[in-house]
Motif scaffolding. Structure first.
Motif, PDB file in Angstrom:
ATOM      1  N   PRO A  47      -7.024 -14.987 -28.560  1.00  0.00           N
ATOM      2  CA  PRO A  47      -8.370 -15.355 -29.028  1.00  0.00           C
ATOM      3  C   PRO A  47      -9.080 -14.202 -29.755  1.00  0.00           C
ATOM      4  O   PRO A  47      -9.747 -14.410 -30.759  1.00  0.00           O
ATOM      5  CB  PRO A  47      -9.122 -15.728 -27.748  1.00  0.00           C
ATOM      6  N   GLN A  48      -8.913 -12.989 -29.252  1.00  0.00           N
ATOM      7  CA  GLN A  48      -9.550 -11.843 -29.874  1.00  0.00           C
ATOM      8  C   GLN A  48      -8.889 -11.508 -31.216  1.00  0.00           C
ATOM      9  O   GLN A  48      -9.568 -11.160 -32.183  1.00  0.00           O
ATOM     10  CB  GLN A  48      -9.510 -10.623 -28.943  1.00  0.00           C
ATOM     11  N   TRP A  50      -7.456 -13.683 -33.179  1.00  0.00           N
ATOM     12  CA  TRP A  50      -7.911 -14.739 -34.088  1.00  0.00           C
ATOM     13  C   TRP A  50      -9.313 -14.438 -34.607  1.00  0.00           C
ATOM     14  O   TRP A  50      -9.589 -14.549 -35.798  1.00  0.00           O
ATOM     15  CB  TRP A  50      -7.879 -16.095 -33.376  1.00  0.00           C
ATOM     16  N   GLU A  51     -10.207 -14.040 -33.722  1.00  0.00           N
ATOM     17  CA  GLU A  51     -11.582 -13.728 -34.122  1.00  0.00           C
ATOM     18  C   GLU A  51     -11.621 -12.587 -35.134  1.00  0.00           C
ATOM     19  O   GLU A  51     -12.298 -12.674 -36.158  1.00  0.00           O
ATOM     20  CB  GLU A  51     -12.417 -13.360 -32.899  1.00  0.00           C
ATOM     21  N   VAL A  74      -6.339 -20.459 -32.817  1.00  0.00           N
ATOM     22  CA  VAL A  74      -5.771 -19.520 -31.848  1.00  0.00           C
ATOM     23  C   VAL A  74      -4.290 -19.838 -31.594  1.00  0.00           C
ATOM     24  O   VAL A  74      -3.520 -18.959 -31.216  1.00  0.00           O
ATOM     25  CB  VAL A  74      -6.607 -19.486 -30.550  1.00  0.00           C
TER      26      VAL A  74
END
Length: 125
Positions: A47-48, A50-51, A74
């Motif tokens: 998730p990080q 992807w962000e 994600v």
């Protein structure tokens, strides 16, 4: 005395465009500031990664209006080991001439000392 004021109402699409642009700006600013507020507490994971990649892609594209990434983005993140993540995905947006475009991107995000950076990024359309 009867007074009337005739004012041309704003076009609904212009109002909607401004509203969406403002909302996107607030979301991106919030994400950016939250990432800057406590980089030492950032956990390395899909998730990080992807962000970080979506923020970088938006910046590289000049933050176009109506930039949309897949909701399941994600799932486009592959762990490579050693706190490295490969991201292969796409983004849809409206270009400056008003046409719809899709750009594909590929890159690697690396986490070191609690912060993530984009090691490589490549685009194709």
């Amino acid at each position: 005395m009867n007074q009337s004021f005739h004012e041309r109402p704003a076009a609904p699409t212009a109002v909607l465009t401004r509203l969406l642009f403002s909302a996107a700006f607030v979301v991106l600013a919030t994400l950016h500031l939250s990432g800057c507020a406590a980089p030492s507490q950032q956990k390395a994971g899909p998730p990080q990664a992807w962000e970080i990649m979506t923020l970088t892609v938006a910046e590289q594209l000049g933050n176009p209006e109506n930039l949309v990434f897949p909701q399941s983005g994600v799932n486009d993140v592959t762990p490579l080991g050693s706190s490295r993540y490969q991201v292969t995905s796409y983004a849809d947006y409206t270009n400056r001439e008003g046409g719809k475009e899709r750009t594909y991107f590929y890159g690697v995000v690396v986490f070191d000392n609690g912060s993530g950076t984009v090691e490589t990024i490549k685009f194709s359309r």
